[in-house]
Design an enzyme around this catalytic site. Structure first.
Site, mmCIF file in Angstrom:
data_model
loop_
_atom_site.group_PDB
_atom_site.id
_atom_site.type_symbol
_atom_site.label_atom_id
_atom_site.label_comp_id
_atom_site.label_asym_id
_atom_site.label_seq_id
_atom_site.Cartn_x
_atom_site.Cartn_y
_atom_site.Cartn_z
ATOM 1 N N SER A 21 0.845 -1.194 0.000
ATOM 2 C CA SER A 21 0.000 0.000 0.000
ATOM 3 C C SER A 21 0.880 1.244 0.000
ATOM 4 O O SER A 21 1.666 1.468 0.922
ATOM 5 C CB SER A 21 -0.892 0.011 1.239
ATOM 6 O OG SER A 21 -1.448 1.294 1.382
ATOM 7 N N MET A 50 -9.031 8.184 0.077
ATOM 8 C CA MET A 50 -9.890 8.517 1.243
ATOM 9 C C MET A 50 -10.427 9.935 1.084
ATOM 10 O O MET A 50 -9.681 10.841 0.682
ATOM 11 C CB MET A 50 -9.066 8.423 2.528
ATOM 12 C CG MET A 50 -8.394 7.075 2.730
ATOM 13 S SD MET A 50 -7.599 6.993 4.351
ATOM 14 C CE MET A 50 -6.656 5.464 4.186
ATOM 15 N N MET A 81 -12.164 4.461 -0.474
ATOM 16 C CA MET A 81 -12.822 4.658 0.833
ATOM 17 C C MET A 81 -13.524 6.003 0.779
ATOM 18 O O MET A 81 -13.092 6.982 1.403
ATOM 19 C CB MET A 81 -11.774 4.595 1.948
ATOM 20 C CG MET A 81 -11.308 3.181 2.231
ATOM 21 S SD MET A 81 -9.735 3.121 3.095
ATOM 22 C CE MET A 81 -8.625 3.232 1.699
ATOM 23 N N GLY A 155 -9.038 3.757 7.169
ATOM 24 C CA GLY A 155 -8.787 5.174 7.425
ATOM 25 C C GLY A 155 -7.327 5.516 7.638
ATOM 26 O O GLY A 155 -6.903 6.621 7.302
ATOM 27 N N PHE A 156 -6.561 4.575 8.169
ATOM 28 C CA PHE A 156 -5.167 4.886 8.493
ATOM 29 C C PHE A 156 -4.290 3.654 8.306
ATOM 30 O O PHE A 156 -4.764 2.534 8.484
ATOM 31 C CB PHE A 156 -5.040 5.342 9.958
ATOM 32 C CG PHE A 156 -5.920 6.518 10.279
ATOM 33 C CD1 PHE A 156 -5.490 7.818 10.011
ATOM 34 C CD2 PHE A 156 -7.184 6.332 10.810
ATOM 35 C CE1 PHE A 156 -6.313 8.902 10.281
ATOM 36 C CE2 PHE A 156 -8.016 7.409 11.086
ATOM 37 C CZ PHE A 156 -7.579 8.706 10.812
HETATM 38 C C1 DX5 Z 1 -6.321 1.384 5.666
HETATM 39 C C2 DX5 Z 1 -5.908 1.131 4.237
HETATM 40 C C3 DX5 Z 1 -4.788 0.205 4.125
HETATM 41 C C4 DX5 Z 1 -3.509 0.656 4.781
HETATM 42 C C5 DX5 Z 1 -2.893 -0.565 5.372
HETATM 43 O O1 DX5 Z 1 -7.514 2.057 5.699
HETATM 44 O O2 DX5 Z 1 -6.990 0.611 3.482
HETATM 45 O O3 DX5 Z 1 -4.550 -0.188 2.776
HETATM 46 O O4 DX5 Z 1 -2.591 1.271 3.930
HETATM 47 O O5 DX5 Z 1 -1.793 -0.203 6.112
HETATM 48 P P1 DX5 Z 1 -1.090 -1.223 7.096
HETATM 49 O O6 DX5 Z 1 -0.634 -2.383 6.288
HETATM 50 O O7 DX5 Z 1 0.032 -0.408 7.674
HETATM 51 O O8 DX5 Z 1 -2.105 -1.621 8.138
HETATM 52 ZN ZN ZN Z 2 -6.544 -0.254 1.484
#
Ligand code: DX5
Ligand code: ZN
Length: 239
Positions: A21, A50, A81, A155-156
């Site tokens: 990601s 997002m 999202m 979200g994060f």
């Molecule tokens: C979260 C995102 C993820 C995020 C995952 O809302 O959809 O794709 O980048 O990050 P990690 O792998 O750090 O949990």
């Molecule tokens: Zn994602």
């Protein structure tokens, strides 16, 4: 349907696919971040869009996806999202998205939205928040090529993996087999060498990793560690 299993720009595909990601990458140099994913033999790039409404955070739009498209031939797996994703599908497709995944919770007419994605020539995906049951896709197998099961609340990046979601992946894999569905089951959030084994054993075949890839000093080694953990525990029913 498999909705086009071939991934553009990728080399030979791995049994368990890895999708770094970009959210955790250093945005000062997107081209270098793309090269890292290629060097690590990743199968696709995961792009988190997002809107500050569906999720509290705001990231980027089609302009950045288009810049990424110019940097790499990897399959671009775009995770929307956002509220009312239907309004944005054509823009992201035009920007170079290969797969467009919308949240079931954000779509009143989910099947219609998936059909619109297929119409644009992209792979239609449905994302499910941790609290959303796998039955959200029970009647629309034919319309989707991928189900993205969130293993954190979206979200994060860098959040803690929720092991309670494993049973959902297990049920989804069983339901997919019963429906003879050939799409992908992707998981996203807190995936690392420590969590990859259990979720892959449950039936996931595509792993998103943000901080466990870009947040590591040696992402190539990190990718290898995630893949090794996952492939040792691959679910027999997975494609
Ligand atoms: C979260 C995102 C993820 C995020 C995952 O809302 O959809 O794709 O980048 O990050 P990690 O792998 O750090 O949990
Ligand atoms: Zn994602």
């Amino acid at each position: 349907m498999s909705a086009g299993d071939s991934l553009s720009g990728a080399g030979p595909l791995h049994p368990v696919r890895l999708a770094p990601s970009l959210l955790s990458a250093d945005f000062r140099d997107i081209a270098a971040a793309c090269r890292l994913a290629e060097e690590a033999g990743c199968d696709m790039l995961h792009l988190d869009v997002m809107d500050g409404r569906f999720v509290p955070n705001i990231t980027f739009g089609p302009l950045v996806v288009e810049a990424v498209r110019r940097c790499t031939g990897l399959y671009l797996d775009v995770h929307l999202m956002v509220e009312e994703p239907g309004r944005l599908l054509a823009d992201f497709r035009r920007a170079g998205a290969d797969g467009l995944t919308v949240h079931a919770e954000a779509c009143v007419h989910l099947q219609r939205t998936l059909a619109a994605i297929a119409e644009l020539g992209a792979r239609p995906g449905v994302a499910l928040n941790p609290a959303t049951p796998e039955t959200a896709v029970s009647y629309i197998w034919d319309s989707c090529g991928l189900v993205l099961v969130m293993t954190v609340n979206p979200g994060f990046g860098g959040q803690t993996y929720l092991p309670a979601v494993e049973v959902k992946v297990r049920r989804l894999r069983a339901a997919a087999a019963a429906a003879s569905w050939e799409g992908r089951i992707e998981v996203d959030g807190g995936i690392s060498p420590a969590t990859a084994a259990a979720i892959t054993a449950a039936g996931a075949d595509t792993l998103v990793a943000g901080s466990a890839f870009y947040g590591k000093p040696d992402p190539v080694a990190a990718a290898r560690a995630i893949r090794e953990a996952a492939e040792a525990w691959r679910c027999p029913g997975a494609p």
